[in-house]
Design an enzyme around this catalytic site. Structure first.
Site, PDB file in Angstrom:
ATOM      1  N   PHE A 135       0.868  -1.184   0.000  1.00 11.53           N
ATOM      2  CA  PHE A 135       0.000   0.000   0.000  1.00 11.53           C
ATOM      3  C   PHE A 135       0.903   1.232   0.000  1.00 11.53           C
ATOM      4  CE2 PHE A 135      -2.419   3.518   1.541  1.00 11.53           C
ATOM      5  CZ  PHE A 135      -3.688   3.316   1.034  1.00 11.53           C
TER       6      PHE A 135
ATOM      7  N   ASP B 213       9.285   3.253   1.682  1.00 13.49           N
ATOM      8  CA  ASP B 213       8.100   3.989   2.121  1.00 13.49           C
ATOM      9  C   ASP B 213       7.939   3.778   3.633  1.00 13.49           C
ATOM     10  OD1 ASP B 213       5.555   4.774   2.826  1.00 13.49           O
ATOM     11  OD2 ASP B 213       4.571   3.931   1.064  1.00 13.49           O
TER      12      ASP B 213
ATOM     13  N   LYS C  36       2.329  10.679   8.402  1.00 11.74           N
ATOM     14  CA  LYS C  36       1.690  10.152   9.617  1.00 11.74           C
ATOM     15  C   LYS C  36       2.306  10.704  10.909  1.00 11.74           C
ATOM     16  CE  LYS C  36      -0.350   6.049   7.531  1.00 11.74           C
ATOM     17  NZ  LYS C  36      -1.778   5.973   7.724  1.00 11.74           N
TER      18      LYS C  36
ATOM     19  N   THR D 176       1.372  24.150  -4.552  1.00  9.84           N
ATOM     20  CA  THR D 176       1.232  25.460  -3.901  1.00  9.84           C
ATOM     21  C   THR D 176       1.909  25.484  -2.535  1.00  9.84           C
ATOM     22  OG1 THR D 176      -0.872  25.791  -5.005  1.00  9.84           O
ATOM     23  CG2 THR D 176      -0.415  27.205  -3.106  1.00  9.84           C
TER      24      THR D 176
END
Ligand SMILES: Cc1ncc(COP(=O)(O)O)c(C=O)c1O
Length: 458
Positions: A176, A283, A314, A338
Site C-alpha cells: 500500500f 516507504d 503520519k 502550492t
C-alpha cells in the site's frame, strides 16, 4: 464503556454528516478535548485505549502539553496563521527549523516536504524519473538536463514519447503506497481501493509470506527459500524491462496484512537495485518516527548503501521524503505544488521529536513491543488454535485469527471491552498505538483480549 460503540451521540452526528459526505468508514466521533494520552473518549462518554491512533498517525497521544504548547506559544502564531507557498516564500528562520528537526538524523542529504503520504510517494517517484532521464541523456553523450530536444518538449505536452517517458516503478503484491494516480498503481492491498480507476501496468513482484515462529528450524528454512524466490522474481522483472527505473517497498506491509521480511531480504533488494542503476525507495509513511523500535524501521536492515529515497508522513505530522543529492530536481517547478508542506506541521514535528528524545520513546516502543508480543504468545498458548503468527517490530505488532469473521468479531468485542484496535489484510489485528504506549497499556489490551478470546467459540 457507557454505551455500545457507536453510541447514540455518534449515530446522531453521523446522520448529520450523511447529508453531505460518505460516512461508511466512520468508527465513532471523538471528544478530542476530553481525550488524554493513550485514551480516546467518544461523544457518548466511552473511554477507550487507542491502539490505532488515527491510522497510526497520532504520535504522542491526546492533548500532550508539549504539543499544545506549539499552539499557545505566541512565537508560533504567525507561522500557524499563515500557510505559505513554501517553495516561493518561506518564512524567516525556516531553514534553521528544518535543519534542527527534519534534518536531524535523516541519514540522507536532502528533504522535500509534502502534504500527505501519497503526495510524498508520488513526488519522490517524479524525482526518480527526472534524474533517470537526465542520466540517460548524459549516457547518450548529451549534457543532461540542458540537452532536451524540441520534439521532447512538444510531445510531453500531449502525453506522448519521447517527451513523456515510459518509465515504470516496480512494487510488491500486498503493498500500500497511497491512492493518488501513480501511487494507486503501486498499491495492491484491496480491490476496493482500485476498482474502476485507471492504473499503469507496472511490474508487481511477490513479497515474502513468512512462517512463524521465525526461530523454528522448519519455518526458518521455508522463509529463507521464500525470500530467495521473491528476490529472484524481482530481478527477473527488473531484467525484463529497462523502463523499470525504481523499486518501492514498505519495511512492513501494513495495510496489506503486516507482512514482514528479514534484513537479509531488504539488503538483497537494495543491492540488486544498485547493481542495475534502479532507484530504491523505502516507504516509511506508516513505520517511521520511532514505533518500530528504531527511528526508521529500515535502520534495522543493516544496509551498506542507504536507500535512494525515504518517504514519510503520519506520526511525523509533516509529509515528505529524503533523497540523495543525485535525485534533487534539475530546475525549479519540476516538482512543485502550492504549499509544498506546511511550516506549522514542522513545528508539530519539533514537539514530537522533543518528546521522543526527552522521554526515550524509541526505546519505549522497542521494550513495549517485546512485552506485547510475549503477551500475545502467552494468549495464543492459553487459547490454543485461536491466534496465529504473532509478529512485529517495536509496537508495530500483529497477530492473525482464523478467519476474517473471527478477526472482525474480536475487534468488535475488544471495542466493547474499551480497546479500539484495527485490522489489516484478511484476518489480521494490527497494533498501532502512539509512542507513549507502555507495557502498562499493553497489559490493559492483553487482559481485554484474554476475556474476548475466552468468550469466542474459536
Ligand atoms: C505505507 C503507506 N504509504 C503511503 C500511505 C498513504 O498515505 P496518505 O494516506 O497520507 O496519503 C499510507 C497510508 O496509510 C501508508 O500506510
Amino acid at each position: 464503556m457507557r454505551t455500545t460503540c457507536p453510541g447514540p451521540n455518534t449515530l446522531a452526528a453521523r446522520a448529520e454528516l450523511d447529508a453531505f459526505q460518505e460516512t461508511g468508514a466512520l468508527r465513532f466521533v471523538v471528544d478530542v478535548e476530553n481525550s488524554r494520552g493513550c485514551y480516546v473518549r467518544d461523544v457518548d462518554g466511552n473511554v477507550m485505549l487507542d491502539m490505532f491512533s488515527h491510522i497510526a498517525s497520532l504520535p504522542i497521544g491526546y492533548n500532550h502539553p508539549t504539543m499544545l504548547e506549539v499552539f499557545t506559544n505566541p512565537r508560533n502564531v504567525a507561522t500557524l496563521a499563515h500557510r505559505p507557498a513554501l517553495f516561493n516564500l518561506p518564512p524567516a528562520g525556516y531553514a534553521k527549523t528544518v535543519r534542527e528537526t527534519l534534518m536531524s538524523g535523516a541519514g540522507l542529504t536532502h528533504v522535500t516536504t509534502q502534504m500527505c503520504g501519497s503526495c510524498a510517494n508520488e513526488n519522490a517517484m517524479k524525482q526518480v524519473y527526472i534524474a533517470v532521464a537526465n542520466r540517460r541523456r548524459r549516457e547518450r553523450g548529451g549534457y543532461g538536463a540542458g540537452d532536451v530536444s524540441e520534439e521532447e518538449l512538444s510531445s510531453c505536452m500531449v502525453n506522448r514519447a519521447p517527451g513523456s517517458k515510459p518509465y515504470k516503478f516496480l512494487s510488491f503484491h500486498g503493498a500500500f503506497h497511497g491512492r493518488t494516480a501513480a501511487c494507486l498503481s503501486l498499491t495492491h492491498s484491496k480491490p476496493t481501493h482500485k476498482l474502476d480507476i485507471p492504473a499503469f501496468e507496472w511490474p508487481i513482484a511477490p513479497f515474502p509470506r513468512l512462517r512463524y515462529p521465525l526461530d523454528d528450524p522448519a519455518c526458518a528454512a521455508h522463509n529463507a527459500a521464500e525470500e530467495a524466490r521473491c528476490v529472484k522474481e524481482t530481478c527477473e522483472l527488473l531484467d525484463a524491462d529497462p523502463d523499470v527505473v525504481g523499486v518501492i517497498v514498505e519495511p512492513v506491509q501494513s495495510e496489506g496484512g503486516d507482512n514482514h521480511a528479514s534484513g537479509a531480504f531488504f539488503r538483497s533488494l537494495r543491492a540488486e537495485c544498485a547493481s542495475r542503476g534502479v532507484k530504491f525507495i523505502v516507504d516509511e509513511v506508516q513505520t517511521g518516527c520511532g514505533a518500530s523500535g528504531t527511528f526508521w524501521a529500515h535502520e534495522q536492515w543493516g544496509l551498506d548503501d542507504p536507500p535512494d529515497a525515504v518517504t514519510f508522513s503520519k506520526k511525523m505530522q509533516i509529509a515528505g521524503y529524503y533523497t540523495k543529492a543525485d535525485l534533487v530536481p534539475d530546475a525549479p517547478y519540476r516538482v512543485f505544488n502550492t504549499w509544498m508542506g506546511d511550516p506549522g506541521k514542522v513545528l508539530m514535528l519539533e514537539a514530537v521529536l522533543k518528546c521522543v528524545k526527552n522521554d526515550g520513546l524509541v526505546e519505549n516502543a522497542r521494550v513495549t513491543g517485546e512485552y506485547l508480543r510475549e503477551g500475545l504468545h502467552a494468549l495464543s498458548r492459553a487459547h490454543a488454535g485461536k491466534l496465529h503468527n504473532v509478529r512485529g517490530v517495536g509496537t508495530i505488532t500483529a497477530v492473525d485469527l482464523d478467519s476474517s469473521a473471527a478477526r472482525d468479531d474480536a475487534v468488535d468485542a475488544l471495542r466493547e471491552e474499551g480497546v479500539d484496535i484495527a485490522t489489516c489484510g484478511d484476518r489480521t489485528i494490527r497494533c498501532r498505538p502512539g509512542l507513549y504506549f507502555t507495557p502498562k497499556h499493553a497489559r490493559v489490551f492483553l487482559d481485554a483480549f484474554d476475556r474476548v478470546l475466552a468468550r469466542s467459540s474459536g
